[in-house]
Design a protein around this motif. Sequence first.
Motif, PDB file in Angstrom:
ATOM      1  N   ILE A 245       0.832  -1.202   0.000  1.00 55.50           N
ATOM      2  CA  ILE A 245       0.000   0.000   0.000  1.00 55.50           C
ATOM      3  C   ILE A 245       0.869   1.256   0.000  1.00 55.50           C
ATOM      4  N   VAL A 246       1.841   1.295   0.887  1.00 54.18           N
ATOM      5  CA  VAL A 246       2.699   2.483   0.996  1.00 54.18           C
ATOM      6  C   VAL A 246       3.640   2.613  -0.207  1.00 54.18           C
ATOM      7  N   GLY A 247       4.111   1.471  -0.721  1.00 53.96           N
ATOM      8  CA  GLY A 247       5.090   1.504  -1.795  1.00 53.96           C
ATOM      9  C   GLY A 247       4.527   1.611  -3.196  1.00 53.96           C
ATOM     10  N   LYS A 248       3.284   1.139  -3.407  1.00 55.05           N
ATOM     11  CA  LYS A 248       2.752   1.084  -4.764  1.00 55.05           C
ATOM     12  C   LYS A 248       1.555   1.990  -5.017  1.00 55.05           C
ATOM     13  N   ASP A 249       0.800   2.319  -3.976  1.00 51.93           N
ATOM     14  CA  ASP A 249      -0.378   3.159  -4.173  1.00 51.93           C
ATOM     15  C   ASP A 249       0.048   4.589  -4.496  1.00 51.93           C
ATOM     16  N   ASP A 250      -0.791   5.319  -5.246  1.00 50.65           N
ATOM     17  CA  ASP A 250      -0.453   6.687  -5.640  1.00 50.65           C
ATOM     18  C   ASP A 250      -1.167   7.708  -4.762  1.00 50.65           C
ATOM     19  N   PHE A 251      -1.338   7.391  -3.468  1.00 51.12           N
ATOM     20  CA  PHE A 251      -2.065   8.288  -2.578  1.00 51.12           C
ATOM     21  C   PHE A 251      -1.351   9.626  -2.379  1.00 51.12           C
ATOM     22  N   ILE A 252      -0.031   9.672  -2.626  1.00 53.19           N
ATOM     23  CA  ILE A 252       0.697  10.938  -2.490  1.00 53.19           C
ATOM     24  C   ILE A 252       0.419  11.834  -3.691  1.00 53.19           C
ATOM     25  N   ALA A 253       0.471  11.224  -4.878  1.00 50.60           N
ATOM     26  CA  ALA A 253       0.247  12.002  -6.109  1.00 50.60           C
ATOM     27  C   ALA A 253      -1.237  12.304  -6.318  1.00 50.60           C
ATOM     28  N   LYS A 254      -2.095  11.393  -5.870  1.00 54.54           N
ATOM     29  CA  LYS A 254      -3.533  11.564  -6.089  1.00 54.54           C
ATOM     30  C   LYS A 254      -4.294  11.299  -4.790  1.00 54.54           C
ATOM     31  N   PRO A 255      -4.309  12.283  -3.894  1.00 54.03           N
ATOM     32  CA  PRO A 255      -5.047  12.116  -2.643  1.00 54.03           C
ATOM     33  C   PRO A 255      -6.522  11.821  -2.903  1.00 54.03           C
ATOM     34  N   LYS A 256      -7.134  11.064  -2.017  1.00 54.46           N
ATOM     35  CA  LYS A 256      -8.526  10.645  -2.194  1.00 54.46           C
ATOM     36  C   LYS A 256      -9.468  11.836  -2.300  1.00 54.46           C
ATOM     37  N   LEU A 257      -9.250  12.868  -1.475  1.00 53.96           N
ATOM     38  CA  LEU A 257     -10.158  14.015  -1.487  1.00 53.96           C
ATOM     39  C   LEU A 257     -10.121  14.746  -2.817  1.00 53.96           C
ATOM     40  N   VAL A 258      -8.945  14.848  -3.419  1.00 56.43           N
ATOM     41  CA  VAL A 258      -8.832  15.508  -4.727  1.00 56.43           C
ATOM     42  C   VAL A 258      -9.644  14.750  -5.762  1.00 56.43           C
ATOM     43  N   PHE A 259      -9.541  13.425  -5.728  1.00 55.67           N
ATOM     44  CA  PHE A 259     -10.291  12.578  -6.646  1.00 55.67           C
ATOM     45  C   PHE A 259     -11.795  12.733  -6.419  1.00 55.67           C
ATOM     46  N   LEU A 260     -12.218  12.738  -5.156  1.00 58.08           N
ATOM     47  CA  LEU A 260     -13.640  12.832  -4.847  1.00 58.08           C
ATOM     48  C   LEU A 260     -14.220  14.187  -5.225  1.00 58.08           C
ATOM     49  N   ARG A 261     -13.431  15.243  -5.090  1.00 56.92           N
ATOM     50  CA  ARG A 261     -13.901  16.568  -5.503  1.00 56.92           C
ATOM     51  C   ARG A 261     -14.234  16.578  -6.998  1.00 56.92           C
ATOM     52  N   LYS A 262     -13.355  15.962  -7.793  1.00 60.65           N
ATOM     53  CA  LYS A 262     -13.590  15.900  -9.242  1.00 60.65           C
ATOM     54  C   LYS A 262     -14.814  15.054  -9.552  1.00 60.65           C
ATOM     55  N   GLU A 263     -14.948  13.927  -8.854  1.00 58.65           N
ATOM     56  CA  GLU A 263     -16.098  13.050  -9.077  1.00 58.65           C
ATOM     57  C   GLU A 263     -17.393  13.752  -8.667  1.00 58.65           C
ATOM     58  N   LEU A 264     -17.343  14.496  -7.581  1.00 59.19           N
ATOM     59  CA  LEU A 264     -18.535  15.215  -7.116  1.00 59.19           C
ATOM     60  C   LEU A 264     -18.951  16.288  -8.117  1.00 59.19           C
ATOM     61  N   HIS A 265     -17.972  17.027  -8.634  1.00 58.94           N
ATOM     62  CA  HIS A 265     -18.266  18.061  -9.626  1.00 58.94           C
ATOM     63  C   HIS A 265     -18.931  17.451 -10.861  1.00 58.94           C
ATOM     64  N   LYS A 266     -18.416  16.321 -11.311  1.00 60.64           N
ATOM     65  CA  LYS A 266     -18.985  15.656 -12.487  1.00 60.64           C
ATOM     66  C   LYS A 266     -20.392  15.122 -12.194  1.00 60.64           C
ATOM     67  N   ALA A 267     -20.572  14.547 -11.006  1.00 57.28           N
ATOM     68  CA  ALA A 267     -21.870  13.982 -10.647  1.00 57.28           C
ATOM     69  C   ALA A 267     -22.939  15.066 -10.561  1.00 57.28           C
ATOM     70  N   ILE A 268     -22.571  16.230 -10.013  1.00 50.85           N
ATOM     71  CA  ILE A 268     -23.523  17.342  -9.921  1.00 50.85           C
ATOM     72  C   ILE A 268     -23.887  17.839 -11.308  1.00 50.85           C
ATOM     73  N   SER A 269     -22.881  17.938 -12.166  1.00 42.90           N
ATOM     74  CA  SER A 269     -23.127  18.384 -13.536  1.00 42.90           C
ATOM     75  C   SER A 269     -24.062  17.417 -14.261  1.00 42.90           C
ATOM     76  N   ASP A 270     -23.825  16.114 -14.081  1.00 45.76           N
ATOM     77  CA  ASP A 270     -24.680  15.103 -14.722  1.00 45.76           C
ATOM     78  C   ASP A 270     -26.102  15.161 -14.167  1.00 45.76           C
ATOM     79  N   ALA A 271     -26.223  15.323 -12.844  1.00 48.32           N
ATOM     80  CA  ALA A 271     -27.549  15.359 -12.210  1.00 48.32           C
ATOM     81  C   ALA A 271     -28.338  16.573 -12.683  1.00 48.32           C
ATOM     82  N   ARG A 272     -27.668  17.695 -12.841  1.00 49.29           N
ATOM     83  CA  ARG A 272     -28.340  18.906 -13.336  1.00 49.29           C
ATOM     84  C   ARG A 272     -28.849  18.692 -14.763  1.00 49.29           C
TER      85      ARG A 272
END
Length: 205
Positions: free
Chosen positions: A118-145
Motif C-alpha cells: 500500500i505504501v510503496g505502490k499506491d499513488d495516494f501521495i500524487a492523487k489524494p482521495k479528497l482531490v479525486f472525490l472533488r472531481k467526481e462530485l463536480h462531475k456527478a452534480i453536472s450530470d444530475a443537473r
Amino acid sequence: MRAKQIMTQDVATIRGSASVAEAVRLLRLKGLRALIVEPRHSGDAYGIVTVADIAGKVVAYGKDPDKVNVYEIMSKPCIVVDPDLDVEYVARLLTTTNVWCAPVIRGELIGVISVTDIVGKDDFIAKPKLVFLRKELHKAISDARAISANYGPDSKRAIEAWDFVDEIEAEARYYGLPKTEKSSRELFSEQPQSVTPSLQAKVAV
C-alpha cells in the motif's frame, strides 16, 4: 486504486501440518514475512503464519521449530481481501485488525496484499482521495443537473442521479470536504427550474 492493482501475485503457501522449521526455510528462500496456510478441504478457511508468529510463539519460548507445527501458531481464519476493494479500505482493514498482510481471494487465492504494498505502490501521495472525490462530485452534480433539465427534477433518473451525488458528497466529507449548511441537492432544489423543451411542447399543445 484497487487491491488487485497493487497486490503481490507470487504467493507462497504452506500446509498447516508443516513444521515451523519448514516455514522459516520457505520464508528465507522467498524473502517474505508471511506465508498463506492452505485450506485442508473445499469448506476450510485460509490461514496465515508470519515472522511475528514465529518469533513470538516459538523463538520467545525456546521451542524447537522442528517439533512445532504451523497450525499451532497460525491465525485461522484470517482476514481476507476482495480484489476489487479500494486501497484506502484495505489500509483501514489492516490497521483496525492490527495485521500486516492478508490474502486476496475471489473464489480462490489470487494474491496477497501488505502494508508495504500500500505504501510503496499506491499513488495516494500524487492523487489524494479528497482531490479525486472533488472531481467526481463536480462531475456527478453536472450530470444530475443535466438529467434534471432533460427529464424533470422529479423523474426517476434525476432522483437516482442526485442520490449518487449525495453518496459522493458524504464520502468526500468523510475525507475532509468542509461541511456546508446545505447539500448540493438542496441547493439545486431551491433554484428556479427552467421548463424543459419537451414540457414546453406539451404546454403549447
